[in-house]
Design a protein around this motif. Structure first.
Motif, PDB file in Angstrom:
ATOM      1  N   VAL A 124       0.862  -1.182   0.000  1.00 10.84           N
ATOM      2  CA  VAL A 124       0.000   0.000   0.000  1.00 10.84           C
ATOM      3  C   VAL A 124       0.901   1.235   0.000  1.00 10.84           C
ATOM      4  O   VAL A 124       1.846   1.309   0.795  1.00 10.84           O
ATOM      5  CB  VAL A 124      -0.941   0.021   1.212  1.00 10.84           C
ATOM      6  N   TYR A 125       0.612   2.146  -0.879  1.00 13.56           N
ATOM      7  CA  TYR A 125       1.412   3.368  -1.010  1.00 13.56           C
ATOM      8  C   TYR A 125       0.578   4.569  -0.551  1.00 13.56           C
ATOM      9  O   TYR A 125      -0.587   4.710  -0.928  1.00 13.56           O
ATOM     10  CB  TYR A 125       1.867   3.565  -2.448  1.00 13.56           C
ATOM     11  N   PHE A 126       1.198   5.419   0.253  1.00 13.60           N
ATOM     12  CA  PHE A 126       0.536   6.620   0.759  1.00 13.60           C
ATOM     13  C   PHE A 126       1.305   7.858   0.304  1.00 13.60           C
ATOM     14  O   PHE A 126       2.536   7.903   0.414  1.00 13.60           O
ATOM     15  CB  PHE A 126       0.500   6.638   2.292  1.00 13.60           C
ATOM     16  N   CYS A 127       0.585   8.848  -0.158  1.00  6.77           N
ATOM     17  CA  CYS A 127       1.183  10.154  -0.371  1.00  6.77           C
ATOM     18  C   CYS A 127       0.834  11.035   0.829  1.00  6.77           C
ATOM     19  O   CYS A 127      -0.074  10.718   1.607  1.00  6.77           O
ATOM     20  CB  CYS A 127       0.667  10.794  -1.659  1.00  6.77           C
ATOM     21  N   ALA A 128       1.566  12.105   0.993  1.00  4.32           N
ATOM     22  CA  ALA A 128       1.290  13.053   2.075  1.00  4.32           C
ATOM     23  C   ALA A 128       1.760  14.433   1.657  1.00  4.32           C
ATOM     24  O   ALA A 128       2.615  14.578   0.778  1.00  4.32           O
ATOM     25  CB  ALA A 128       1.971  12.615   3.370  1.00  4.32           C
ATOM     26  N   ALA A 129       1.176  15.418   2.287  1.00  4.50           N
ATOM     27  CA  ALA A 129       1.610  16.807   2.111  1.00  4.50           C
ATOM     28  C   ALA A 129       1.770  17.406   3.495  1.00  4.50           C
ATOM     29  O   ALA A 129       0.949  17.135   4.387  1.00  4.50           O
ATOM     30  CB  ALA A 129       0.587  17.589   1.298  1.00  4.50           C
ATOM     31  N   ILE A 130       2.810  18.192   3.648  1.00 11.61           N
ATOM     32  CA  ILE A 130       2.995  18.792   4.970  1.00 11.61           C
ATOM     33  C   ILE A 130       2.070  19.992   5.095  1.00 11.61           C
ATOM     34  O   ILE A 130       1.894  20.769   4.143  1.00 11.61           O
ATOM     35  CB  ILE A 130       4.468  19.165   5.208  1.00 11.61           C
ATOM     36  N   HIS A 131       1.435  20.098   6.240  1.00  9.86           N
ATOM     37  CA  HIS A 131       0.505  21.198   6.497  1.00  9.86           C
ATOM     38  C   HIS A 131       1.327  22.444   6.759  1.00  9.86           C
ATOM     39  O   HIS A 131       2.136  22.463   7.693  1.00  9.86           O
ATOM     40  CB  HIS A 131      -0.361  20.829   7.696  1.00  9.86           C
ATOM     41  N   SER A 132       1.149  23.459   5.946  1.00 11.02           N
ATOM     42  CA  SER A 132       1.989  24.646   6.030  1.00 11.02           C
ATOM     43  C   SER A 132       1.917  25.272   7.422  1.00 11.02           C
ATOM     44  O   SER A 132       0.866  25.340   8.045  1.00 11.02           O
ATOM     45  CB  SER A 132       1.557  25.668   4.978  1.00 11.02           C
ATOM     46  N   GLY A 133       3.062  25.705   7.895  1.00 12.85           N
ATOM     47  CA  GLY A 133       3.135  26.344   9.204  1.00 12.85           C
ATOM     48  C   GLY A 133       3.237  25.364  10.355  1.00 12.85           C
ATOM     49  O   GLY A 133       3.336  25.767  11.509  1.00 12.85           O
ATOM     50  N   THR A 134       3.173  24.073  10.028  1.00 10.68           N
ATOM     51  CA  THR A 134       3.294  23.034  11.063  1.00 10.68           C
ATOM     52  C   THR A 134       4.244  21.961  10.555  1.00 10.68           C
ATOM     53  O   THR A 134       4.771  22.060   9.457  1.00 10.68           O
ATOM     54  CB  THR A 134       1.928  22.378  11.376  1.00 10.68           C
ATOM     55  N   TYR A 135       4.416  20.925  11.334  1.00 12.15           N
ATOM     56  CA  TYR A 135       5.174  19.758  10.874  1.00 12.15           C
ATOM     57  C   TYR A 135       4.251  18.561  10.676  1.00 12.15           C
ATOM     58  O   TYR A 135       4.702  17.430  10.621  1.00 12.15           O
ATOM     59  CB  TYR A 135       6.286  19.434  11.882  1.00 12.15           C
ATOM     60  N   LYS A 136       2.966  18.821  10.563  1.00  8.70           N
ATOM     61  CA  LYS A 136       1.988  17.752  10.423  1.00  8.70           C
ATOM     62  C   LYS A 136       1.865  17.311   8.974  1.00  8.70           C
ATOM     63  O   LYS A 136       1.828  18.141   8.065  1.00  8.70           O
ATOM     64  CB  LYS A 136       0.613  18.249  10.898  1.00  8.70           C
ATOM     65  N   TYR A 137       1.764  15.990   8.793  1.00 10.45           N
ATOM     66  CA  TYR A 137       1.479  15.448   7.472  1.00 10.45           C
ATOM     67  C   TYR A 137      -0.033  15.275   7.331  1.00 10.45           C
ATOM     68  O   TYR A 137      -0.706  14.839   8.257  1.00 10.45           O
ATOM     69  CB  TYR A 137       2.085  14.065   7.287  1.00 10.45           C
ATOM     70  N   ILE A 138      -0.532  15.586   6.153  1.00  7.40           N
ATOM     71  CA  ILE A 138      -1.883  15.187   5.784  1.00  7.40           C
ATOM     72  C   ILE A 138      -1.711  14.036   4.803  1.00  7.40           C
ATOM     73  O   ILE A 138      -1.128  14.214   3.724  1.00  7.40           O
ATOM     74  CB  ILE A 138      -2.664  16.337   5.117  1.00  7.40           C
ATOM     75  N   PHE A 139      -2.193  12.854   5.165  1.00  7.69           N
ATOM     76  CA  PHE A 139      -1.997  11.668   4.342  1.00  7.69           C
ATOM     77  C   PHE A 139      -3.147  11.459   3.371  1.00  7.69           C
ATOM     78  O   PHE A 139      -4.310  11.757   3.683  1.00  7.69           O
ATOM     79  CB  PHE A 139      -1.878  10.415   5.219  1.00  7.69           C
ATOM     80  N   GLY A 140      -2.821  10.918   2.205  1.00  9.12           N
ATOM     81  CA  GLY A 140      -3.844  10.412   1.306  1.00  9.12           C
ATOM     82  C   GLY A 140      -4.405   9.111   1.851  1.00  9.12           C
ATOM     83  O   GLY A 140      -3.924   8.584   2.858  1.00  9.12           O
ATOM     84  N   THR A 141      -5.412   8.591   1.169  1.00 12.15           N
ATOM     85  CA  THR A 141      -6.120   7.410   1.664  1.00 12.15           C
ATOM     86  C   THR A 141      -5.461   6.099   1.265  1.00 12.15           C
ATOM     87  O   THR A 141      -5.907   5.041   1.678  1.00 12.15           O
ATOM     88  CB  THR A 141      -7.568   7.413   1.155  1.00 12.15           C
ATOM     89  N   GLY A 142      -4.391   6.151   0.497  1.00 15.32           N
ATOM     90  CA  GLY A 142      -3.647   4.946   0.173  1.00 15.32           C
ATOM     91  C   GLY A 142      -4.052   4.308  -1.149  1.00 15.32           C
ATOM     92  O   GLY A 142      -5.205   4.407  -1.575  1.00 15.32           O
ATOM     93  N   THR A 143      -3.074   3.651  -1.781  1.00 12.79           N
ATOM     94  CA  THR A 143      -3.303   2.872  -3.014  1.00 12.79           C
ATOM     95  C   THR A 143      -2.721   1.497  -2.805  1.00 12.79           C
ATOM     96  O   THR A 143      -1.533   1.364  -2.488  1.00 12.79           O
ATOM     97  CB  THR A 143      -2.622   3.535  -4.221  1.00 12.79           C
ATOM     98  N   ARG A 144      -3.571   0.485  -2.971  1.00 12.75           N
ATOM     99  CA  ARG A 144      -3.081  -0.886  -2.859  1.00 12.75           C
ATOM    100  C   ARG A 144      -2.605  -1.329  -4.233  1.00 12.75           C
ATOM    101  O   ARG A 144      -3.408  -1.471  -5.160  1.00 12.75           O
ATOM    102  CB  ARG A 144      -4.173  -1.812  -2.348  1.00 12.75           C
ATOM    103  N   LEU A 145      -1.285  -1.511  -4.362  1.00  8.09           N
ATOM    104  CA  LEU A 145      -0.685  -1.922  -5.623  1.00  8.09           C
ATOM    105  C   LEU A 145      -0.413  -3.416  -5.615  1.00  8.09           C
ATOM    106  O   LEU A 145       0.202  -3.934  -4.679  1.00  8.09           O
ATOM    107  CB  LEU A 145       0.630  -1.166  -5.869  1.00  8.09           C
ATOM    108  N   LYS A 146      -0.892  -4.093  -6.641  1.00  8.38           N
ATOM    109  CA  LYS A 146      -0.591  -5.518  -6.820  1.00  8.38           C
ATOM    110  C   LYS A 146       0.180  -5.679  -8.114  1.00  8.38           C
ATOM    111  O   LYS A 146      -0.282  -5.246  -9.174  1.00  8.38           O
ATOM    112  CB  LYS A 146      -1.877  -6.340  -6.887  1.00  8.38           C
ATOM    113  N   VAL A 147       1.329  -6.289  -8.020  1.00 11.43           N
ATOM    114  CA  VAL A 147       2.121  -6.581  -9.208  1.00 11.43           C
ATOM    115  C   VAL A 147       1.988  -8.072  -9.482  1.00 11.43           C
ATOM    116  O   VAL A 147       2.383  -8.905  -8.660  1.00 11.43           O
ATOM    117  CB  VAL A 147       3.594  -6.197  -9.006  1.00 11.43           C
ATOM    118  N   LEU A 148       1.416  -8.386 -10.623  1.00 11.63           N
ATOM    119  CA  LEU A 148       1.107  -9.766 -10.978  1.00 11.63           C
ATOM    120  C   LEU A 148       2.275 -10.389 -11.730  1.00 11.63           C
ATOM    121  O   LEU A 148       2.738  -9.838 -12.721  1.00 11.63           O
ATOM    122  CB  LEU A 148      -0.163  -9.805 -11.836  1.00 11.63           C
ATOM    123  N   ALA A 149       2.727 -11.534 -11.203  1.00 13.79           N
ATOM    124  CA  ALA A 149       3.877 -12.199 -11.820  1.00 13.79           C
ATOM    125  C   ALA A 149       3.494 -12.931 -13.100  1.00 13.79           C
ATOM    126  O   ALA A 149       2.322 -13.276 -13.286  1.00 13.79           O
ATOM    127  CB  ALA A 149       4.486 -13.169 -10.830  1.00 13.79           C
TER     128      ALA A 149
END
Lengths: 115, 112
Positions: B87-112
């Protein structure tokens, strides 16, 4: 470095009991963050500390939750009394915040189950 | 409030193909955008990040692009391998703070 250390890794408790989660940040880091992860709400920031001082606790769900950081190498998150809806994975992350550096490094998490 | 939207929520690709995950942020003052990979039973691991003064950054098979005007950034994984499944998450730092705002995630499946 061992990275961020959390204990216990798993905790199962009954509703109404007190739960204490522990975190040891990476040595030299000056900021510590507590997160909760659930399927429904994703990753939520509960509270963060800078130089052992709580800076923002707006994510703490209610008064049943409290967090402390008595020194630079240890923090606790306490839930008293615990409820089934507190079941989640709790992560601690640490960071060396200086200038333009913001990278956070996560621990392995504590999976909490409240029955 | 500030938020980060992430798409898609799930993504399946054949081994060797490329994968792209996209995020949009709302805080125009955000200046730091990390990407995390979370494997089952583990904590999120920082894999790459980008700052607002840079448009693209690469690290071997992964790259991140940032479009400040459109307020979106993307993760690109080339030559995917089964061990990229997570699962991959993106985030952006909340300006003026050190807090991350996270995305809801992407479940990546790589099929062999």
């Amino acid at each position: 470095d061992a990275g961020v250390i959390q204990s216990p890794r798993h905790e199962v408790t009954e509703m109404g009991q007190e739960v204490t989660l522990r975190c040891k940040p990476i040595s030299g880091h000056n900021s510590l963050f507590w997160y909760r992860q659930t399927m429904m709400r994703g990753l939520e920031l509960l509270i963060y500390f800078n130089n052992n001082v709580p800076i923002d606790d707006s994510g703490m769900p209610e008064d049943r939750f409290s967090a402390k950081m008595p020194n630079a190498s240890f923090s606790t998150l306490k839930i008293q009394p615990s409820e089934p809806r507190d079941s989640a994975v709790y992560f601690c992350a640490s960071s060396l915040i200086s200038g333009g550096s913001y990278e956070q490094y996560f621990g392995p998490g504590t999976r909490l189950t409240v029955t | 409030g500030e938020n980060v939207e992430q798409h898609p929520s799930t993504l399946s690709v054949q081994e060797g193909d490329s994968a792209v995950i996209k995020c949009t942020y709302s805080d125009s003052a955000s200046n730091y955008f990390p990407w995390y990979k979370q494997e089952l039973g583990k904590g999120p691991q920082l894999i790459i990040d980008i700052r607002s003064n840079v448009g693209e950054k690469k690290d071997q098979r992964i790259a991140v692009t940032l479009n400040k005007t459109a307020k979106h950034f993307s993760l690109h994984i080339t030559e995917t391998q089964p061990e990229d499944s997570a699962v991959y998450f993106c985030a952006a730092i909340h300006s003026g703070t050190y807090k991350y705002i996270f995305g809801t995630g992407t479940r990546l499946k790589v099929l062999a």
